[in-house]
Design a protein around this motif. Structure first.
Motif, PDB file in Angstrom:
ATOM      1  N   GLU A  56       0.835  -1.206   0.000  1.00 56.67           N
ATOM      2  CA  GLU A  56       0.000   0.000   0.000  1.00 56.67           C
ATOM      3  C   GLU A  56       0.867   1.253   0.000  1.00 56.67           C
ATOM      4  O   GLU A  56       0.545   2.243  -0.656  1.00 56.67           O
ATOM      5  N   THR A  57       1.975   1.219   0.717  1.00 64.50           N
ATOM      6  CA  THR A  57       2.893   2.358   0.736  1.00 64.50           C
ATOM      7  C   THR A  57       3.494   2.570  -0.647  1.00 64.50           C
ATOM      8  O   THR A  57       3.569   3.703  -1.135  1.00 64.50           O
ATOM      9  N   LEU A  58       3.910   1.484  -1.293  1.00 65.19           N
ATOM     10  CA  LEU A  58       4.480   1.597  -2.637  1.00 65.19           C
ATOM     11  C   LEU A  58       3.442   2.104  -3.638  1.00 65.19           C
ATOM     12  O   LEU A  58       3.767   2.891  -4.535  1.00 65.19           O
ATOM     13  N   LYS A  59       2.183   1.678  -3.494  1.00 63.87           N
ATOM     14  CA  LYS A  59       1.125   2.181  -4.377  1.00 63.87           C
ATOM     15  C   LYS A  59       1.006   3.699  -4.237  1.00 63.87           C
ATOM     16  O   LYS A  59       0.851   4.412  -5.234  1.00 63.87           O
ATOM     17  N   ASN A  60       1.063   4.189  -3.001  1.00 61.12           N
ATOM     18  CA  ASN A  60       0.959   5.629  -2.772  1.00 61.12           C
ATOM     19  C   ASN A  60       2.173   6.370  -3.321  1.00 61.12           C
ATOM     20  O   ASN A  60       2.037   7.424  -3.941  1.00 61.12           O
ATOM     21  N   VAL A  61       3.360   5.838  -3.114  1.00 59.09           N
ATOM     22  CA  VAL A  61       4.592   6.492  -3.573  1.00 59.09           C
ATOM     23  C   VAL A  61       4.613   6.611  -5.091  1.00 59.09           C
ATOM     24  O   VAL A  61       4.989   7.647  -5.641  1.00 59.09           O
ATOM     25  N   ALA A  73      -0.805  -4.450  -9.303  1.00 57.92           N
ATOM     26  CA  ALA A  73      -0.142  -3.291  -8.696  1.00 57.92           C
ATOM     27  C   ALA A  73       1.364  -3.504  -8.654  1.00 57.92           C
ATOM     28  O   ALA A  73       2.133  -2.585  -8.949  1.00 57.92           O
ATOM     29  N   LEU A  74       1.789  -4.711  -8.312  1.00 57.30           N
ATOM     30  CA  LEU A  74       3.220  -5.007  -8.276  1.00 57.30           C
ATOM     31  C   LEU A  74       3.824  -4.875  -9.673  1.00 57.30           C
ATOM     32  O   LEU A  74       4.912  -4.310  -9.836  1.00 57.30           O
ATOM     33  N   ALA A  75       3.126  -5.353 -10.692  1.00 62.34           N
ATOM     34  CA  ALA A  75       3.607  -5.227 -12.074  1.00 62.34           C
ATOM     35  C   ALA A  75       3.709  -3.753 -12.474  1.00 62.34           C
ATOM     36  O   ALA A  75       4.666  -3.349 -13.137  1.00 62.34           O
ATOM     37  N   ALA A  76       2.744  -2.940 -12.057  1.00 66.62           N
ATOM     38  CA  ALA A  76       2.777  -1.503 -12.372  1.00 66.62           C
ATOM     39  C   ALA A  76       3.949  -0.824 -11.655  1.00 66.62           C
ATOM     40  O   ALA A  76       4.615   0.041 -12.239  1.00 66.62           O
ATOM     41  N   ILE A  77       4.218  -1.210 -10.420  1.00 68.15           N
ATOM     42  CA  ILE A  77       5.351  -0.646  -9.674  1.00 68.15           C
ATOM     43  C   ILE A  77       6.662  -1.016 -10.351  1.00 68.15           C
ATOM     44  O   ILE A  77       7.558  -0.175 -10.508  1.00 68.15           O
ATOM     45  N   ILE A  78       6.784  -2.267 -10.772  1.00 68.69           N
ATOM     46  CA  ILE A  78       8.000  -2.709 -11.470  1.00 68.69           C
ATOM     47  C   ILE A  78       8.174  -1.905 -12.760  1.00 68.69           C
ATOM     48  O   ILE A  78       9.285  -1.472 -13.081  1.00 68.69           O
ATOM     49  N   GLU A  79       7.092  -1.674 -13.479  1.00 69.16           N
ATOM     50  CA  GLU A  79       7.156  -0.896 -14.724  1.00 69.16           C
ATOM     51  C   GLU A  79       7.635   0.528 -14.452  1.00 69.16           C
ATOM     52  O   GLU A  79       8.490   1.053 -15.169  1.00 69.16           O
TER      53      GLU A  79
END
Length: 107
Positions: A56-61, A73-79
């Protein structure tokens, strides 16, 4: 630069950069925030964890839609981490580049 993020199952032991292997209980005692929610691991090698973060913290960042599933969400963060946006040059950077060009052309 390759980004290796995975979702931790809270069952496997983790080896941290200090060389020690920690159990689930030891990790949760050392990093109390990781006891709640989905935990994301950032691997620095095939068997050593370099970072422990809350999803959730990474989603916000990274401004990721909170409606996405954990895996999406993890795939989007990696991208985002793999292909960061390039910032436009600031006014100071443009002025510095113009002055450097002017100096080069006056030689």
């Amino acid at each position: 630069m390759a980004v290796n993020l995975t979702i931790w199952d809270h069952a496997t032991s983790l080896k941290l950069p200090d060389g020690k292997t920690y159990s689930k209980e030891e990790i949760e005692a050392k990093y109390p925030i990781q006891a709640d929610g989905v935990t994301v691991l950032e691997w620095v090698s095939t068997n050593i964890v370099g970072g422990i973060d809350n999803l959730e913290t990474l989603k916000n960042v990274f401004s990721i839609d909170s409606a996405l599933s954990d895996e999406a969400a993890l795939a989007a963060i990696i991208e985002v981490k793999t292909n960061p946006l390039e910032a436009d040059p600031t006014a100071e950077e443009r002025i510095a580049a113009a002055l450097e060009y002017q100096n080069l052309t006056s030689l």
